[in-house]
Enzyme design. Structure first.
Site, PDB file in Angstrom:
ATOM      1  N   ASP A   1       0.441  -1.042   0.239  1.00  0.00           N
ATOM      2  CA  ASP A   1       0.177  -0.063  -0.097  1.00  0.00           C
ATOM      3  C   ASP A   1       1.135   1.415  -0.145  1.00  0.00           C
ATOM      4  O   ASP A   1       1.761   1.132   0.579  1.00  0.00           O
ATOM      5  CB  ASP A   1      -0.985   0.313   1.704  1.00  0.00           C
ATOM      6  CG  ASP A   1      -2.129   0.812   1.327  1.00  0.00           C
ATOM      7  OD1 ASP A   1      -2.304   1.293   0.033  1.00  0.00           O
ATOM      8  OD2 ASP A   1      -3.057   0.797   2.032  1.00  0.00           O
TER       9      ASP A   1
ATOM     10  N   ASP B   1     -10.998   2.240  -3.598  1.00  0.00           N
ATOM     11  CA  ASP B   1     -11.488   1.422  -2.453  1.00  0.00           C
ATOM     12  C   ASP B   1     -13.376   1.623  -2.470  1.00  0.00           C
ATOM     13  O   ASP B   1     -13.544   1.806  -1.497  1.00  0.00           O
ATOM     14  CB  ASP B   1     -11.596   2.920  -1.494  1.00  0.00           C
ATOM     15  CG  ASP B   1      -9.138   2.635  -0.821  1.00  0.00           C
ATOM     16  OD1 ASP B   1      -9.359   1.456  -0.828  1.00  0.00           O
ATOM     17  OD2 ASP B   1      -8.894   3.090  -0.160  1.00  0.00           O
TER      18      ASP B   1
HETATM   19  C1  DGJ Z   1      -5.751   1.821   1.618  1.00  0.00           C
HETATM   20  C2  DGJ Z   1      -6.163   0.307   1.098  1.00  0.00           C
HETATM   21  O1  DGJ Z   1      -6.534   0.820   0.083  1.00  0.00           O
HETATM   22  C3  DGJ Z   1      -7.252  -0.396   1.629  1.00  0.00           C
HETATM   23  O2  DGJ Z   1      -7.686  -1.124   0.869  1.00  0.00           O
HETATM   24  C4  DGJ Z   1      -7.183  -0.885   2.746  1.00  0.00           C
HETATM   25  O3  DGJ Z   1      -5.360  -1.801   2.214  1.00  0.00           O
HETATM   26  C5  DGJ Z   1      -6.521  -0.097   3.874  1.00  0.00           C
HETATM   27  N1  DGJ Z   1      -5.429   1.366   3.126  1.00  0.00           N
HETATM   28  C6  DGJ Z   1      -5.733  -0.203   4.861  1.00  0.00           C
HETATM   29  O4  DGJ Z   1      -5.361   0.858   5.481  1.00  0.00           O
END
Ligand code: DGJ
Length: 717
Positions: free
Chosen positions: A462, A531
């Site tokens: 991430d 997201d």
């Molecule tokens: C952002 C990501 O897009 C989510 O899927 C998740 O992994 C969160 N970060 C976790 O902090």
């Protein structure tokens, strides 16, 4: 030593004029496209053609052009330049002449042409590389820049590519957005002057603007007719596309790293290699260029693009930071019951001094949290193995929270202005990746996890913030190299990861969508597009990603976002790499049964979605539904997805004409993914049609009801 260099350059410059005495053509071609340059007797190289292949190559000599291949700033050019620097003597001009070319046949499908240019007054050289991928109809272009002056030169601008178009009108399709509003689309007619699409986010390419566009000359882009030129930059950082319509109504397209705050100091004899600009041209519309790019990505860009992917159950939407060993063991059991391949443990599993119980602390402290997971990760990995699923884990190794041990131990490893307040996004800061010690640290996050738990089968990498108020303690007086050196360091780390773990599947995530560029794909097996997992909104988001990203790389998870039925959300997620991020234990019996069957259907058909050709049959922007189809190369099997949209009243939906089938074949059409106790309203089981009928007359695929979805399996008999 110095003398030799001067002699070399005199010969070099002289040679250029000798070679340039007669016109000669440089023809780059793929199956259907040609990009043609002409070397004129002034020893300059001009683009004379880009388009559908011409049969009689001799006729290229009839084409005249003043469109120089890679224009330097500071001489007679009155429009945007491809490259700019100031020489050691203060002279700010670059005038690049042809000095030679090289042609390499890399294999049956790929040729590389190198066009060598040099300044006639200064020891400054540019090599333009072109790779032509014949069968995919894709070309790749990048530049190598080198000089042999006594002192370093500062590159102000260093494009990967400069391409010209001549048409009456130009239409530009581009994509933009924000967090959870990813990949919105706009199309506009380019007018005289400059339109720029760029990003200045540092750690990532997109979110606000996407490094992908389509130019269609003369009329707006169409799905399967008309000219379309699709382009993108393989660079996981700041990019810039400049579209300039000049006084002659020619369009000049300059693509490359964004030179914004990024002057680059180039030492004598050091080579600066730009990232590649990748493009595909077709006269059969957006469908053809996206299919070309997908084929190319799977074969030449995406890591293991020809290998299957794993379905998964993720815990982020289901638990966020709130879990312990027992809860996770339960979720691993749910993954097994559901029938997916893997359980993915997301954020929140690490750090002890400042435990990661929310997003305010702990990034940087990658030790397993002993309160939540007293027996470490090993127990969970074992539990997964026992339950017949694989185990994956989330990391965000480029970041640090001010409340962390890493921040306390290594304040000099962080990008931040020394004399201003730290600027947080999601409460975190970015590490100074250009620093080799930081690179070792980031690599060690992956390496330690893998060394301690060799059965970890997957990672989610991430990156939850862009760079702002940044200053690299490591780069000292060379701050303007920070944006470029960050990306180069990121690639360096990933080279190490891939040298040691060549096939470990890793999802590229960036606080939702963000790092979705062809440069990163080389290291990652898939990406997280957004997201936003609302089923309805995803129809649009996935539709737009499908222009440049193949379904095999696009992670679509079923979550509890959105008010659509579980079937709708599942059918939408199937149009890519399917996963779950939801409490399975909250499913009703019917929902569980439906999901288990859907996974079986997916396992049977995912090959068609992943490796087939996409046909966007009905656009959600044109009416009240979206219909997308994938069919394999041999046209023996296809899957069709239909999603009605969120209309207030029932809409009448006409038959849909299919594409990508063989007119002479007979096909069985079967509706699948039906919810328990429901029957198809559209096709009787085992009804068959000729490909001719399906493509000329079509079939009804969707009801009139809003927010319903249907999936059809189409099999040649
Ligand atoms: C952002 C990501 O897009 C989510 O899927 C998740 O992994 C969160 N970060 C976790 O902090």
């Amino acid at each position: 030593m110095k003398k030799t260099m001067i002699t070399f350059w005199v010969i070099f410059a002289f040679k250029s004029f000798v070679i340039g005495q007669t016109d000669s053509l440089i023809i780059l071609e793929t199956k259907n496209t040609q990009l043609v340059y002409s070397v004129k007797n002034n020893s300059k190289v001009y683009q004379i053609y880009l388009g559908e292949k011409l049969t009689n190559k001799v006729e290229f000599t009839k084409l005249k052009s003043d469109k120089e291949i890679y224009i330097g700033a500071g001489t007679s050019n009155l429009f945007e330049s491809a490259i700019q620097t100031t020489h050691n003597d203060g002279n700010p001009s670059l005038d690049l002449h042809f000095v030679g070319k090289e042609l390499k046949t890399l294999n049956d499908n790929v040729t590389e042409t190198i066009i060598k240019l040099a300044d006639d007054k200064y020891p400054f050289e540019v090599k333009l590389h072109y790779k032509a991928y014949y069968n995919e109809d894709v070309m790749e272009q990048w530049a190598e820049i080198i000089h042999h002056e006594k002192k370093p030169l500062t590159l102000e601008n260093y494009a990967s590519s400069m391409i010209f178009f001549d048409a009456d009108k130009y239409f530009l399709t581009h994509f933009y957005g924000d967090w959870a509003k990813d990949m919105r689309v706009a199309e506009e007619q380019l007018q005289s002057g400059i339109k720029v699409i760029d990003s200045k986010l540092g750690t990532r390419a997109n979110v606000y603007q996407t490094p992908f566009f389509i130019i269609s000359p003369n009329k707006p882009a169409e799905e399967n007719t008309g000219e379309a030129f699709a382009g993108t930059l393989a660079w996981t950082g700041n990019f810039k596309f400049t579209f300039e319509v000049d006084n002659q109504n020619s369009l000049r397209l300059i693509s490359g790293i964004n030179p914004y705050a990024s002057q680059y100091k180039l030492q004598p004899n050091q080579t600066f290699t730009t990232p590649a600009f990748i493009f595909s041209y077709s006269k059969s519309g957006k469908e053809a260029v996206s299919q070309n790019l997908h084929r190319w990505v799977r074969k030449y860009s995406l890591l293991d693009g020809d290998k299957p992917r794993m379905t998964l159950l993720n815990n982020w939407e289901a638990t966020a930071f709130n879990f312990d060993e027992q809860k996770l063991s339960g979720l691993i059991g749910d993954a097994s019951k559901l029938g997916v391949d893997m359980f993915l443990l997301d954020d929140g599993w690490f750090a002890n001094k400042y435990p990661r119980n929310n997003d305010k602390t702990s990034l940087g402290d990658w030790d397993v949290n002993k309160t939540k997971l007293p027996n470490g990760l090993g127990v969970l990995v074992k539990e997964a193995t026992k339950q017949g699923v694989k185990f994956g884990i989330w990391i965000e190794p480029e970041m640090v929270n001010p409340k962390s041990e890493l921040y306390e131990k290594h304040p000099d490893w962080i990008l931040r202005l020394p004399n201003r307040e730290e600027h947080y996004m999601r409460n975190q800061l970015v590490l100074d990746l250009p620093n080799p010690k930081v690179q070792d640290f980031v690599f060690s996050v992956v390496d330690n996890l893998m060394t301690e738990n060799p059965d970890i089968a997957y990672m989610k990498w991430d990156c939850n913030r862009p760079m702002t108020s940044s200053f690299s303690p490591y780069l000292k007086e060379n701050q303007s190299q920070m944006y470029v050196d960050y990306v180069l360091a990121f690639y360096k780390i990933l080279d190490r990861v891939r040298a040691k773990y060549p096939h470990l599947p890793i999802m590229l995530c960036s606080g939702g969508g963000g790092r979705i560029d062809y440069g990163a794909l080389k290291y990652f097996t898939e990406y997280w597009p957004t997201d936003n997992t609302d089923g309805y909104e995803r129809v649009f988001i996935q539709w737009n990603y499908s222009y440049y990203m193949p379904a095999i790389a696009t992670c679509n998870h079923i979550t509890s976002w959105g008010k659509q039925s579980l079937k709708y959300r599942t059918d939408v997620a199937m149009m890519g790499k399917m996963g779950y991020d939801i409490m399975i234990s909250h499913f009703t019996d019917k929902e569980l049964k439906f999901s288990q069957d859907a996974i079986k259907n997916y396992n049977r058909l995912s090959n068609i979605v992943w490796f087939g050709n996409v046909y966007r049959l009905v656009s959600p922007y044109d009416g009240n539904r979206a219909v997308v189809m994938y069919s394999n190369d041999s046209k023996t099997k296809a899957v069709l997805f239909s999603y009605t949209l969120n209309t207030l009243f029932k809409e009448i939906h006409q038959k849909v004409k299919l594409r990508g089938l063989d007119a002479s074949k007979k096909y069985k059409v079967k509706e699948i993914n039906l919810f328990p106790d429901t029957k198809s309203k559209f096709v009787e089981d085992n009804q068959s049609f000729s490909g001719d009928y399906l493509m000329k007359i079509g079939i009804s695929v969707s009801p009139n009801t809003p927010l319903t979805s249907n999936v059809y399996e189409i099999t040649a008999e």
